[in-house]
Motif scaffolding. Structure first.
Motif, PDB file in Angstrom:
ATOM      1  N   ALA A 111      45.832  -6.215 -48.204  1.00  0.00           N
ATOM      2  CA  ALA A 111      47.194  -6.537 -47.761  1.00  0.00           C
ATOM      3  C   ALA A 111      47.242  -7.039 -46.319  1.00  0.00           C
ATOM      4  O   ALA A 111      48.277  -7.511 -45.870  1.00  0.00           O
ATOM      5  CB  ALA A 111      48.081  -5.302 -47.904  1.00  0.00           C
ATOM      6  N   GLY A 112      46.146  -6.911 -45.588  1.00  0.00           N
ATOM      7  CA  GLY A 112      46.136  -7.330 -44.199  1.00  0.00           C
ATOM      8  C   GLY A 112      46.855  -6.352 -43.280  1.00  0.00           C
ATOM      9  O   GLY A 112      47.246  -6.707 -42.175  1.00  0.00           O
ATOM     10  N   MET A 113      47.004  -5.111 -43.716  1.00  0.00           N
ATOM     11  CA  MET A 113      47.683  -4.083 -42.911  1.00  0.00           C
ATOM     12  C   MET A 113      46.670  -3.434 -41.969  1.00  0.00           C
ATOM     13  O   MET A 113      46.405  -2.244 -42.063  1.00  0.00           O
ATOM     14  CB  MET A 113      48.330  -3.030 -43.820  1.00  0.00           C
ATOM     15  N   LEU A 114      46.145  -4.214 -41.073  1.00  0.00           N
ATOM     16  CA  LEU A 114      45.077  -3.743 -40.195  1.00  0.00           C
ATOM     17  C   LEU A 114      45.645  -3.106 -38.927  1.00  0.00           C
ATOM     18  O   LEU A 114      45.134  -3.301 -37.822  1.00  0.00           O
ATOM     19  CB  LEU A 114      44.129  -4.902 -39.882  1.00  0.00           C
ATOM     20  N   GLU A 115      46.664  -2.326 -39.104  1.00  0.00           N
ATOM     21  CA  GLU A 115      47.304  -1.585 -38.012  1.00  0.00           C
ATOM     22  C   GLU A 115      46.358  -0.498 -37.501  1.00  0.00           C
ATOM     23  O   GLU A 115      45.649   0.138 -38.279  1.00  0.00           O
ATOM     24  CB  GLU A 115      48.594  -0.964 -38.565  1.00  0.00           C
ATOM     25  N   SER A 116      46.380  -0.265 -36.202  1.00  0.00           N
ATOM     26  CA  SER A 116      45.483   0.728 -35.592  1.00  0.00           C
ATOM     27  C   SER A 116      45.579   2.086 -36.267  1.00  0.00           C
ATOM     28  O   SER A 116      44.576   2.791 -36.421  1.00  0.00           O
ATOM     29  CB  SER A 116      45.787   0.870 -34.101  1.00  0.00           C
ATOM     30  N   LEU A 117      46.768   2.462 -36.694  1.00  0.00           N
ATOM     31  CA  LEU A 117      46.964   3.751 -37.357  1.00  0.00           C
ATOM     32  C   LEU A 117      46.066   3.884 -38.592  1.00  0.00           C
ATOM     33  O   LEU A 117      45.603   4.966 -38.920  1.00  0.00           O
ATOM     34  CB  LEU A 117      48.427   3.919 -37.752  1.00  0.00           C
ATOM     35  N   PHE A 118      45.787   2.774 -39.254  1.00  0.00           N
ATOM     36  CA  PHE A 118      45.009   2.802 -40.490  1.00  0.00           C
ATOM     37  C   PHE A 118      43.526   2.490 -40.301  1.00  0.00           C
ATOM     38  O   PHE A 118      42.717   2.835 -41.159  1.00  0.00           O
ATOM     39  CB  PHE A 118      45.603   1.826 -41.514  1.00  0.00           C
ATOM     40  N   VAL A 119      43.152   1.828 -39.191  1.00  0.00           N
ATOM     41  CA  VAL A 119      41.763   1.373 -39.061  1.00  0.00           C
ATOM     42  C   VAL A 119      41.007   1.971 -37.882  1.00  0.00           C
ATOM     43  O   VAL A 119      39.790   1.801 -37.795  1.00  0.00           O
ATOM     44  CB  VAL A 119      41.669  -0.168 -38.974  1.00  0.00           C
ATOM     45  N   ASP A 120      41.681   2.663 -36.977  1.00  0.00           N
ATOM     46  CA  ASP A 120      41.047   3.118 -35.748  1.00  0.00           C
ATOM     47  C   ASP A 120      41.178   4.639 -35.619  1.00  0.00           C
ATOM     48  O   ASP A 120      42.228   5.160 -35.255  1.00  0.00           O
ATOM     49  CB  ASP A 120      41.706   2.409 -34.560  1.00  0.00           C
ATOM     50  N   ALA A 121      40.092   5.350 -35.928  1.00  0.00           N
ATOM     51  CA  ALA A 121      40.113   6.821 -35.900  1.00  0.00           C
ATOM     52  C   ALA A 121      40.397   7.366 -34.508  1.00  0.00           C
ATOM     53  O   ALA A 121      41.081   8.383 -34.355  1.00  0.00           O
ATOM     54  CB  ALA A 121      38.792   7.375 -36.430  1.00  0.00           C
ATOM     55  N   GLU A 122      39.883   6.718 -33.467  1.00  0.00           N
ATOM     56  CA  GLU A 122      40.131   7.173 -32.088  1.00  0.00           C
ATOM     57  C   GLU A 122      41.604   7.005 -31.717  1.00  0.00           C
ATOM     58  O   GLU A 122      42.207   7.891 -31.118  1.00  0.00           O
ATOM     59  CB  GLU A 122      39.237   6.404 -31.105  1.00  0.00           C
ATOM     60  N   TYR A 123      42.182   5.890 -32.085  1.00  0.00           N
ATOM     61  CA  TYR A 123      43.609   5.678 -31.841  1.00  0.00           C
ATOM     62  C   TYR A 123      44.429   6.743 -32.571  1.00  0.00           C
ATOM     63  O   TYR A 123      45.342   7.331 -32.010  1.00  0.00           O
ATOM     64  CB  TYR A 123      44.025   4.268 -32.295  1.00  0.00           C
ATOM     65  N   ARG A 124      44.077   6.963 -33.834  1.00  0.00           N
ATOM     66  CA  ARG A 124      44.786   7.952 -34.650  1.00  0.00           C
ATOM     67  C   ARG A 124      44.707   9.327 -34.003  1.00  0.00           C
ATOM     68  O   ARG A 124      45.707  10.053 -33.938  1.00  0.00           O
ATOM     69  CB  ARG A 124      44.170   7.981 -36.054  1.00  0.00           C
ATOM     70  N   ALA A 125      43.548   9.699 -33.516  1.00  0.00           N
ATOM     71  CA  ALA A 125      43.342  11.025 -32.918  1.00  0.00           C
ATOM     72  C   ALA A 125      44.205  11.222 -31.670  1.00  0.00           C
ATOM     73  O   ALA A 125      44.688  12.320 -31.413  1.00  0.00           O
ATOM     74  CB  ALA A 125      41.872  11.229 -32.584  1.00  0.00           C
ATOM     75  N   SER A 126      44.423  10.166 -30.911  1.00  0.00           N
ATOM     76  CA  SER A 126      45.161  10.334 -29.654  1.00  0.00           C
ATOM     77  C   SER A 126      46.632   9.906 -29.718  1.00  0.00           C
ATOM     78  O   SER A 126      47.416  10.295 -28.860  1.00  0.00           O
ATOM     79  CB  SER A 126      44.469   9.559 -28.531  1.00  0.00           C
TER      80      SER A 126
END
Length: 152
Positions: free
Chosen positions: A38-53
């Motif tokens: 779907a191209g939903m490459l939002e940081s919330l879905f693809v970046d574990a470090e971003y998600r953690a902080s």
């Protein structure tokens, strides 16, 4: 001969009827494939470090669009296989997150059944509640579908 797995016809349904689908566990692979496709490459879905902080949700959330799509698969395979003709309208509300590892099922209540203007077809509106393994409703949506009828 009876065709196994065939869905309901609009004139087989009555307002107030309720159904429940089988469950489906949301996997990491489901999330990765969906966001990539779907191209939903939002940081919330693809970046574990971003998600953690930055995330307000602990764990790996699944996009609501993915959860809705899986709910539709569970629903259509159980209710409208070979008898659904068109998806016409919907309202959708997200009331809670779905995380990797959660298992969902759909609870369906028939809200409206009426004949269409022509062709022996009918309109069926349901309230579909997507429920997780803890019994929490996470998404509610109300599809209106055009469905085949049964000859009377």
């Amino acid at each position: 001969m009876k065709l196994l797995g065939e869905g309901f016809r609009w004139n087989d349904l009555e307002v107030g009827q309720r159904f429940r689908t089988f469950g489906r566990t949301i996997t990491d692979t489901d999330i990765v494939n969906f966001i990539s496709c779907a191209g939903m490459l939002e940081s919330l879905f693809v970046d574990a470090e971003y998600r953690a902080s930055h995330s307000a949700i602990p764990g790996r959330p699944a996009p609501a669009a993915l959860v809705y799509a899986l709910a539709e698969g569970l629903t259509l395979n159980a209710t409208a296989q070979g008898t659904g003709l068109a998806f016409l309208h919907m309202e959708l509300n997200v009331s809670g997150p779905v995380l990797q590892g959660d298992t969902i099922h759909v609870e369906i209540e028939v809200m409206e059944v009426r004949p269409a203007s022509k062709g022996g077809r009918g309109l069926v509106r349901t309230r579909n509640s997507v429920v997780n393994q803890r019994g929490e409703t996470v998404i509610t949506y109300t599809p209106l579908r055009l469905m085949e009828g049964r000859e009377v």
